[in-house]
Design an enzyme around this catalytic site. Structure first.
Site, PDB file in Angstrom:
ATOM      1  N   SER A  82       5.434   3.567 -61.351  1.00 38.98           N
ATOM      2  CA  SER A  82       4.300   4.164 -60.616  1.00 38.98           C
ATOM      3  C   SER A  82       3.661   5.342 -61.336  1.00 38.98           C
ATOM      4  O   SER A  82       3.133   6.252 -60.693  1.00 38.98           O
ATOM      5  CB  SER A  82       4.726   4.620 -59.206  1.00 38.98           C
ATOM      6  OG  SER A  82       5.455   3.618 -58.574  1.00 38.98           O
ATOM      7  N   ARG A  83       3.755   5.353 -62.637  1.00 41.78           N
ATOM      8  CA  ARG A  83       3.132   6.412 -63.452  1.00 41.78           C
ATOM      9  C   ARG A  83       3.731   7.796 -63.225  1.00 41.78           C
ATOM     10  O   ARG A  83       3.134   8.800 -63.577  1.00 41.78           O
ATOM     11  CB  ARG A  83       1.605   6.474 -63.222  1.00 41.78           C
ATOM     12  CG  ARG A  83       0.883   5.200 -63.673  1.00 41.78           C
ATOM     13  CD  ARG A  83       1.001   5.073 -65.194  1.00 41.78           C
ATOM     14  NE  ARG A  83       0.327   3.891 -65.734  1.00 41.78           N
ATOM     15  CZ  ARG A  83       0.947   2.743 -66.040  1.00 41.78           C
ATOM     16  NH1 ARG A  83       2.236   2.594 -65.851  1.00 41.78           N
ATOM     17  NH2 ARG A  83       0.269   1.756 -66.578  1.00 41.78           N
ATOM     18  N   LEU A  84       4.920   7.830 -62.599  1.00 44.07           N
ATOM     19  CA  LEU A  84       5.574   9.132 -62.377  1.00 44.07           C
ATOM     20  C   LEU A  84       6.563   9.374 -63.514  1.00 44.07           C
ATOM     21  O   LEU A  84       7.783   9.406 -63.327  1.00 44.07           O
ATOM     22  CB  LEU A  84       6.252   9.153 -61.001  1.00 44.07           C
ATOM     23  CG  LEU A  84       5.247   9.066 -59.849  1.00 44.07           C
ATOM     24  CD1 LEU A  84       5.958   9.010 -58.499  1.00 44.07           C
ATOM     25  CD2 LEU A  84       4.273  10.250 -59.872  1.00 44.07           C
TER      26      LEU A  84
END
Ligand SMILES: Cc1cc2nc3c(=O)[nH]c(=O)nc-3n(C[C@H](O)[C@H](O)[C@H](O)COP(=O)(O)O)c2cc1C
Length: 215
Positions: free
Chosen positions: A192-194
């Protein structure tokens, strides 16, 4: 010509950074990541790194060079001192190196200052290279403009004959540079692009300060 790349993406999930268990010295972490990249055999050339310099025209310029030595002092690569990068380095000793190991979903960005290594060390490395590469360094005035019809292979053949059985001298304009890091950031892709990021900065006391950065 137009290409829509907006649906091209990959989710990253292979690994994470354990923020509670980070070494004090980023070169230790670099070494650990580098070892995994080498041993995994997933990365064809883990020692290939991009080097950015600032040119006299004020523009940054990035190109790939090969990491040839890693130590507590920093990272060493070899090149032509009169190439575009060599000229840029003459004027501005601040450089940036970066690694992208796609299969491991990792990026390392290193800012540092650069200096030439000892001539004797450059001599040693030069003579360790295959003789064709040594002749190649004699033939190529790297980054100079040459004729479209210039026959470099012919020059190599000629010089190879001339130097057959003799020790090829290292050209004075060819040698190593040492990049001494002042900042190193490690990036590990996450779902999730974290993504996980940690940045180390060298303090005037000579110790490293580490901080987590938002993805
Ligand atoms: C995989 C790869 C490895 C390279 N390794 C080096 C290297 O170690 N030293 C070098 O001078 N150029 C190397 N090059 C060529 C440089 O990227 C670049 O073309 C050359 O150094 C001239 O750059 P400049 O005109 O910006 O000085 C490599 C290129 C690639 C793609």
């Amino acid at each position: 010509m137009k290409q829509d790349l907006s649906d091209k993406r990959k989710d990253y999930s292979q690994n994470f950074i354990n923020f509670s268990n980070l070494p004090e010295n980023p070169l230790e972490l670099f070494y650990n990541w580098y070892e995994v990249a080498t041993e995994s055999a997933l990365i064809a050339e883990p020692y290939a790194m991009s080097l950015s310099t600032i040119g006299e025209d004020g523009f940054p310029r990035t190109r790939i060079v090969l990491l040839r030595e890693l130590s507590q002092e920093g990272l060493v690569f070899y090149t032509n001192y009169e190439s575009q990068k060599g000229k840029a380095i003459e004027k501005n000793k601040n450089v940036c190196l970066s690694f992208f190991w796609d299969k491991l979903e990792q990026q390392i960005i290193l800012k540092g200052t650069i200096e030439k290594i000892d001539e004797s060390k450059s001599d040693d490395y030069f003579h360790k290279r295959p003789v064709e590469s040594q002749i190649g360094a004699l033939v190529s005035q790297q980054s100079n403009i040459i004729g479209m019809d210039e026959d470099l292979d012919e020059k190599v053949k000629k010089l190879s004959k001339e130097w057959e059985g003799k020790v090829v001298p290292r050209p004075e304009n060819w040698g190593g540079y040492l990049v001494k890091p002042v900042e190193i950031e490690f990036w590990q892709g996450r779902p999730s692009r974290l993504h996980d990021r940690v940045r180390y900065q060298l303090a005037s006391s000579g110790t490293w300060k580490k901080e987590r950065l938002a993805p």
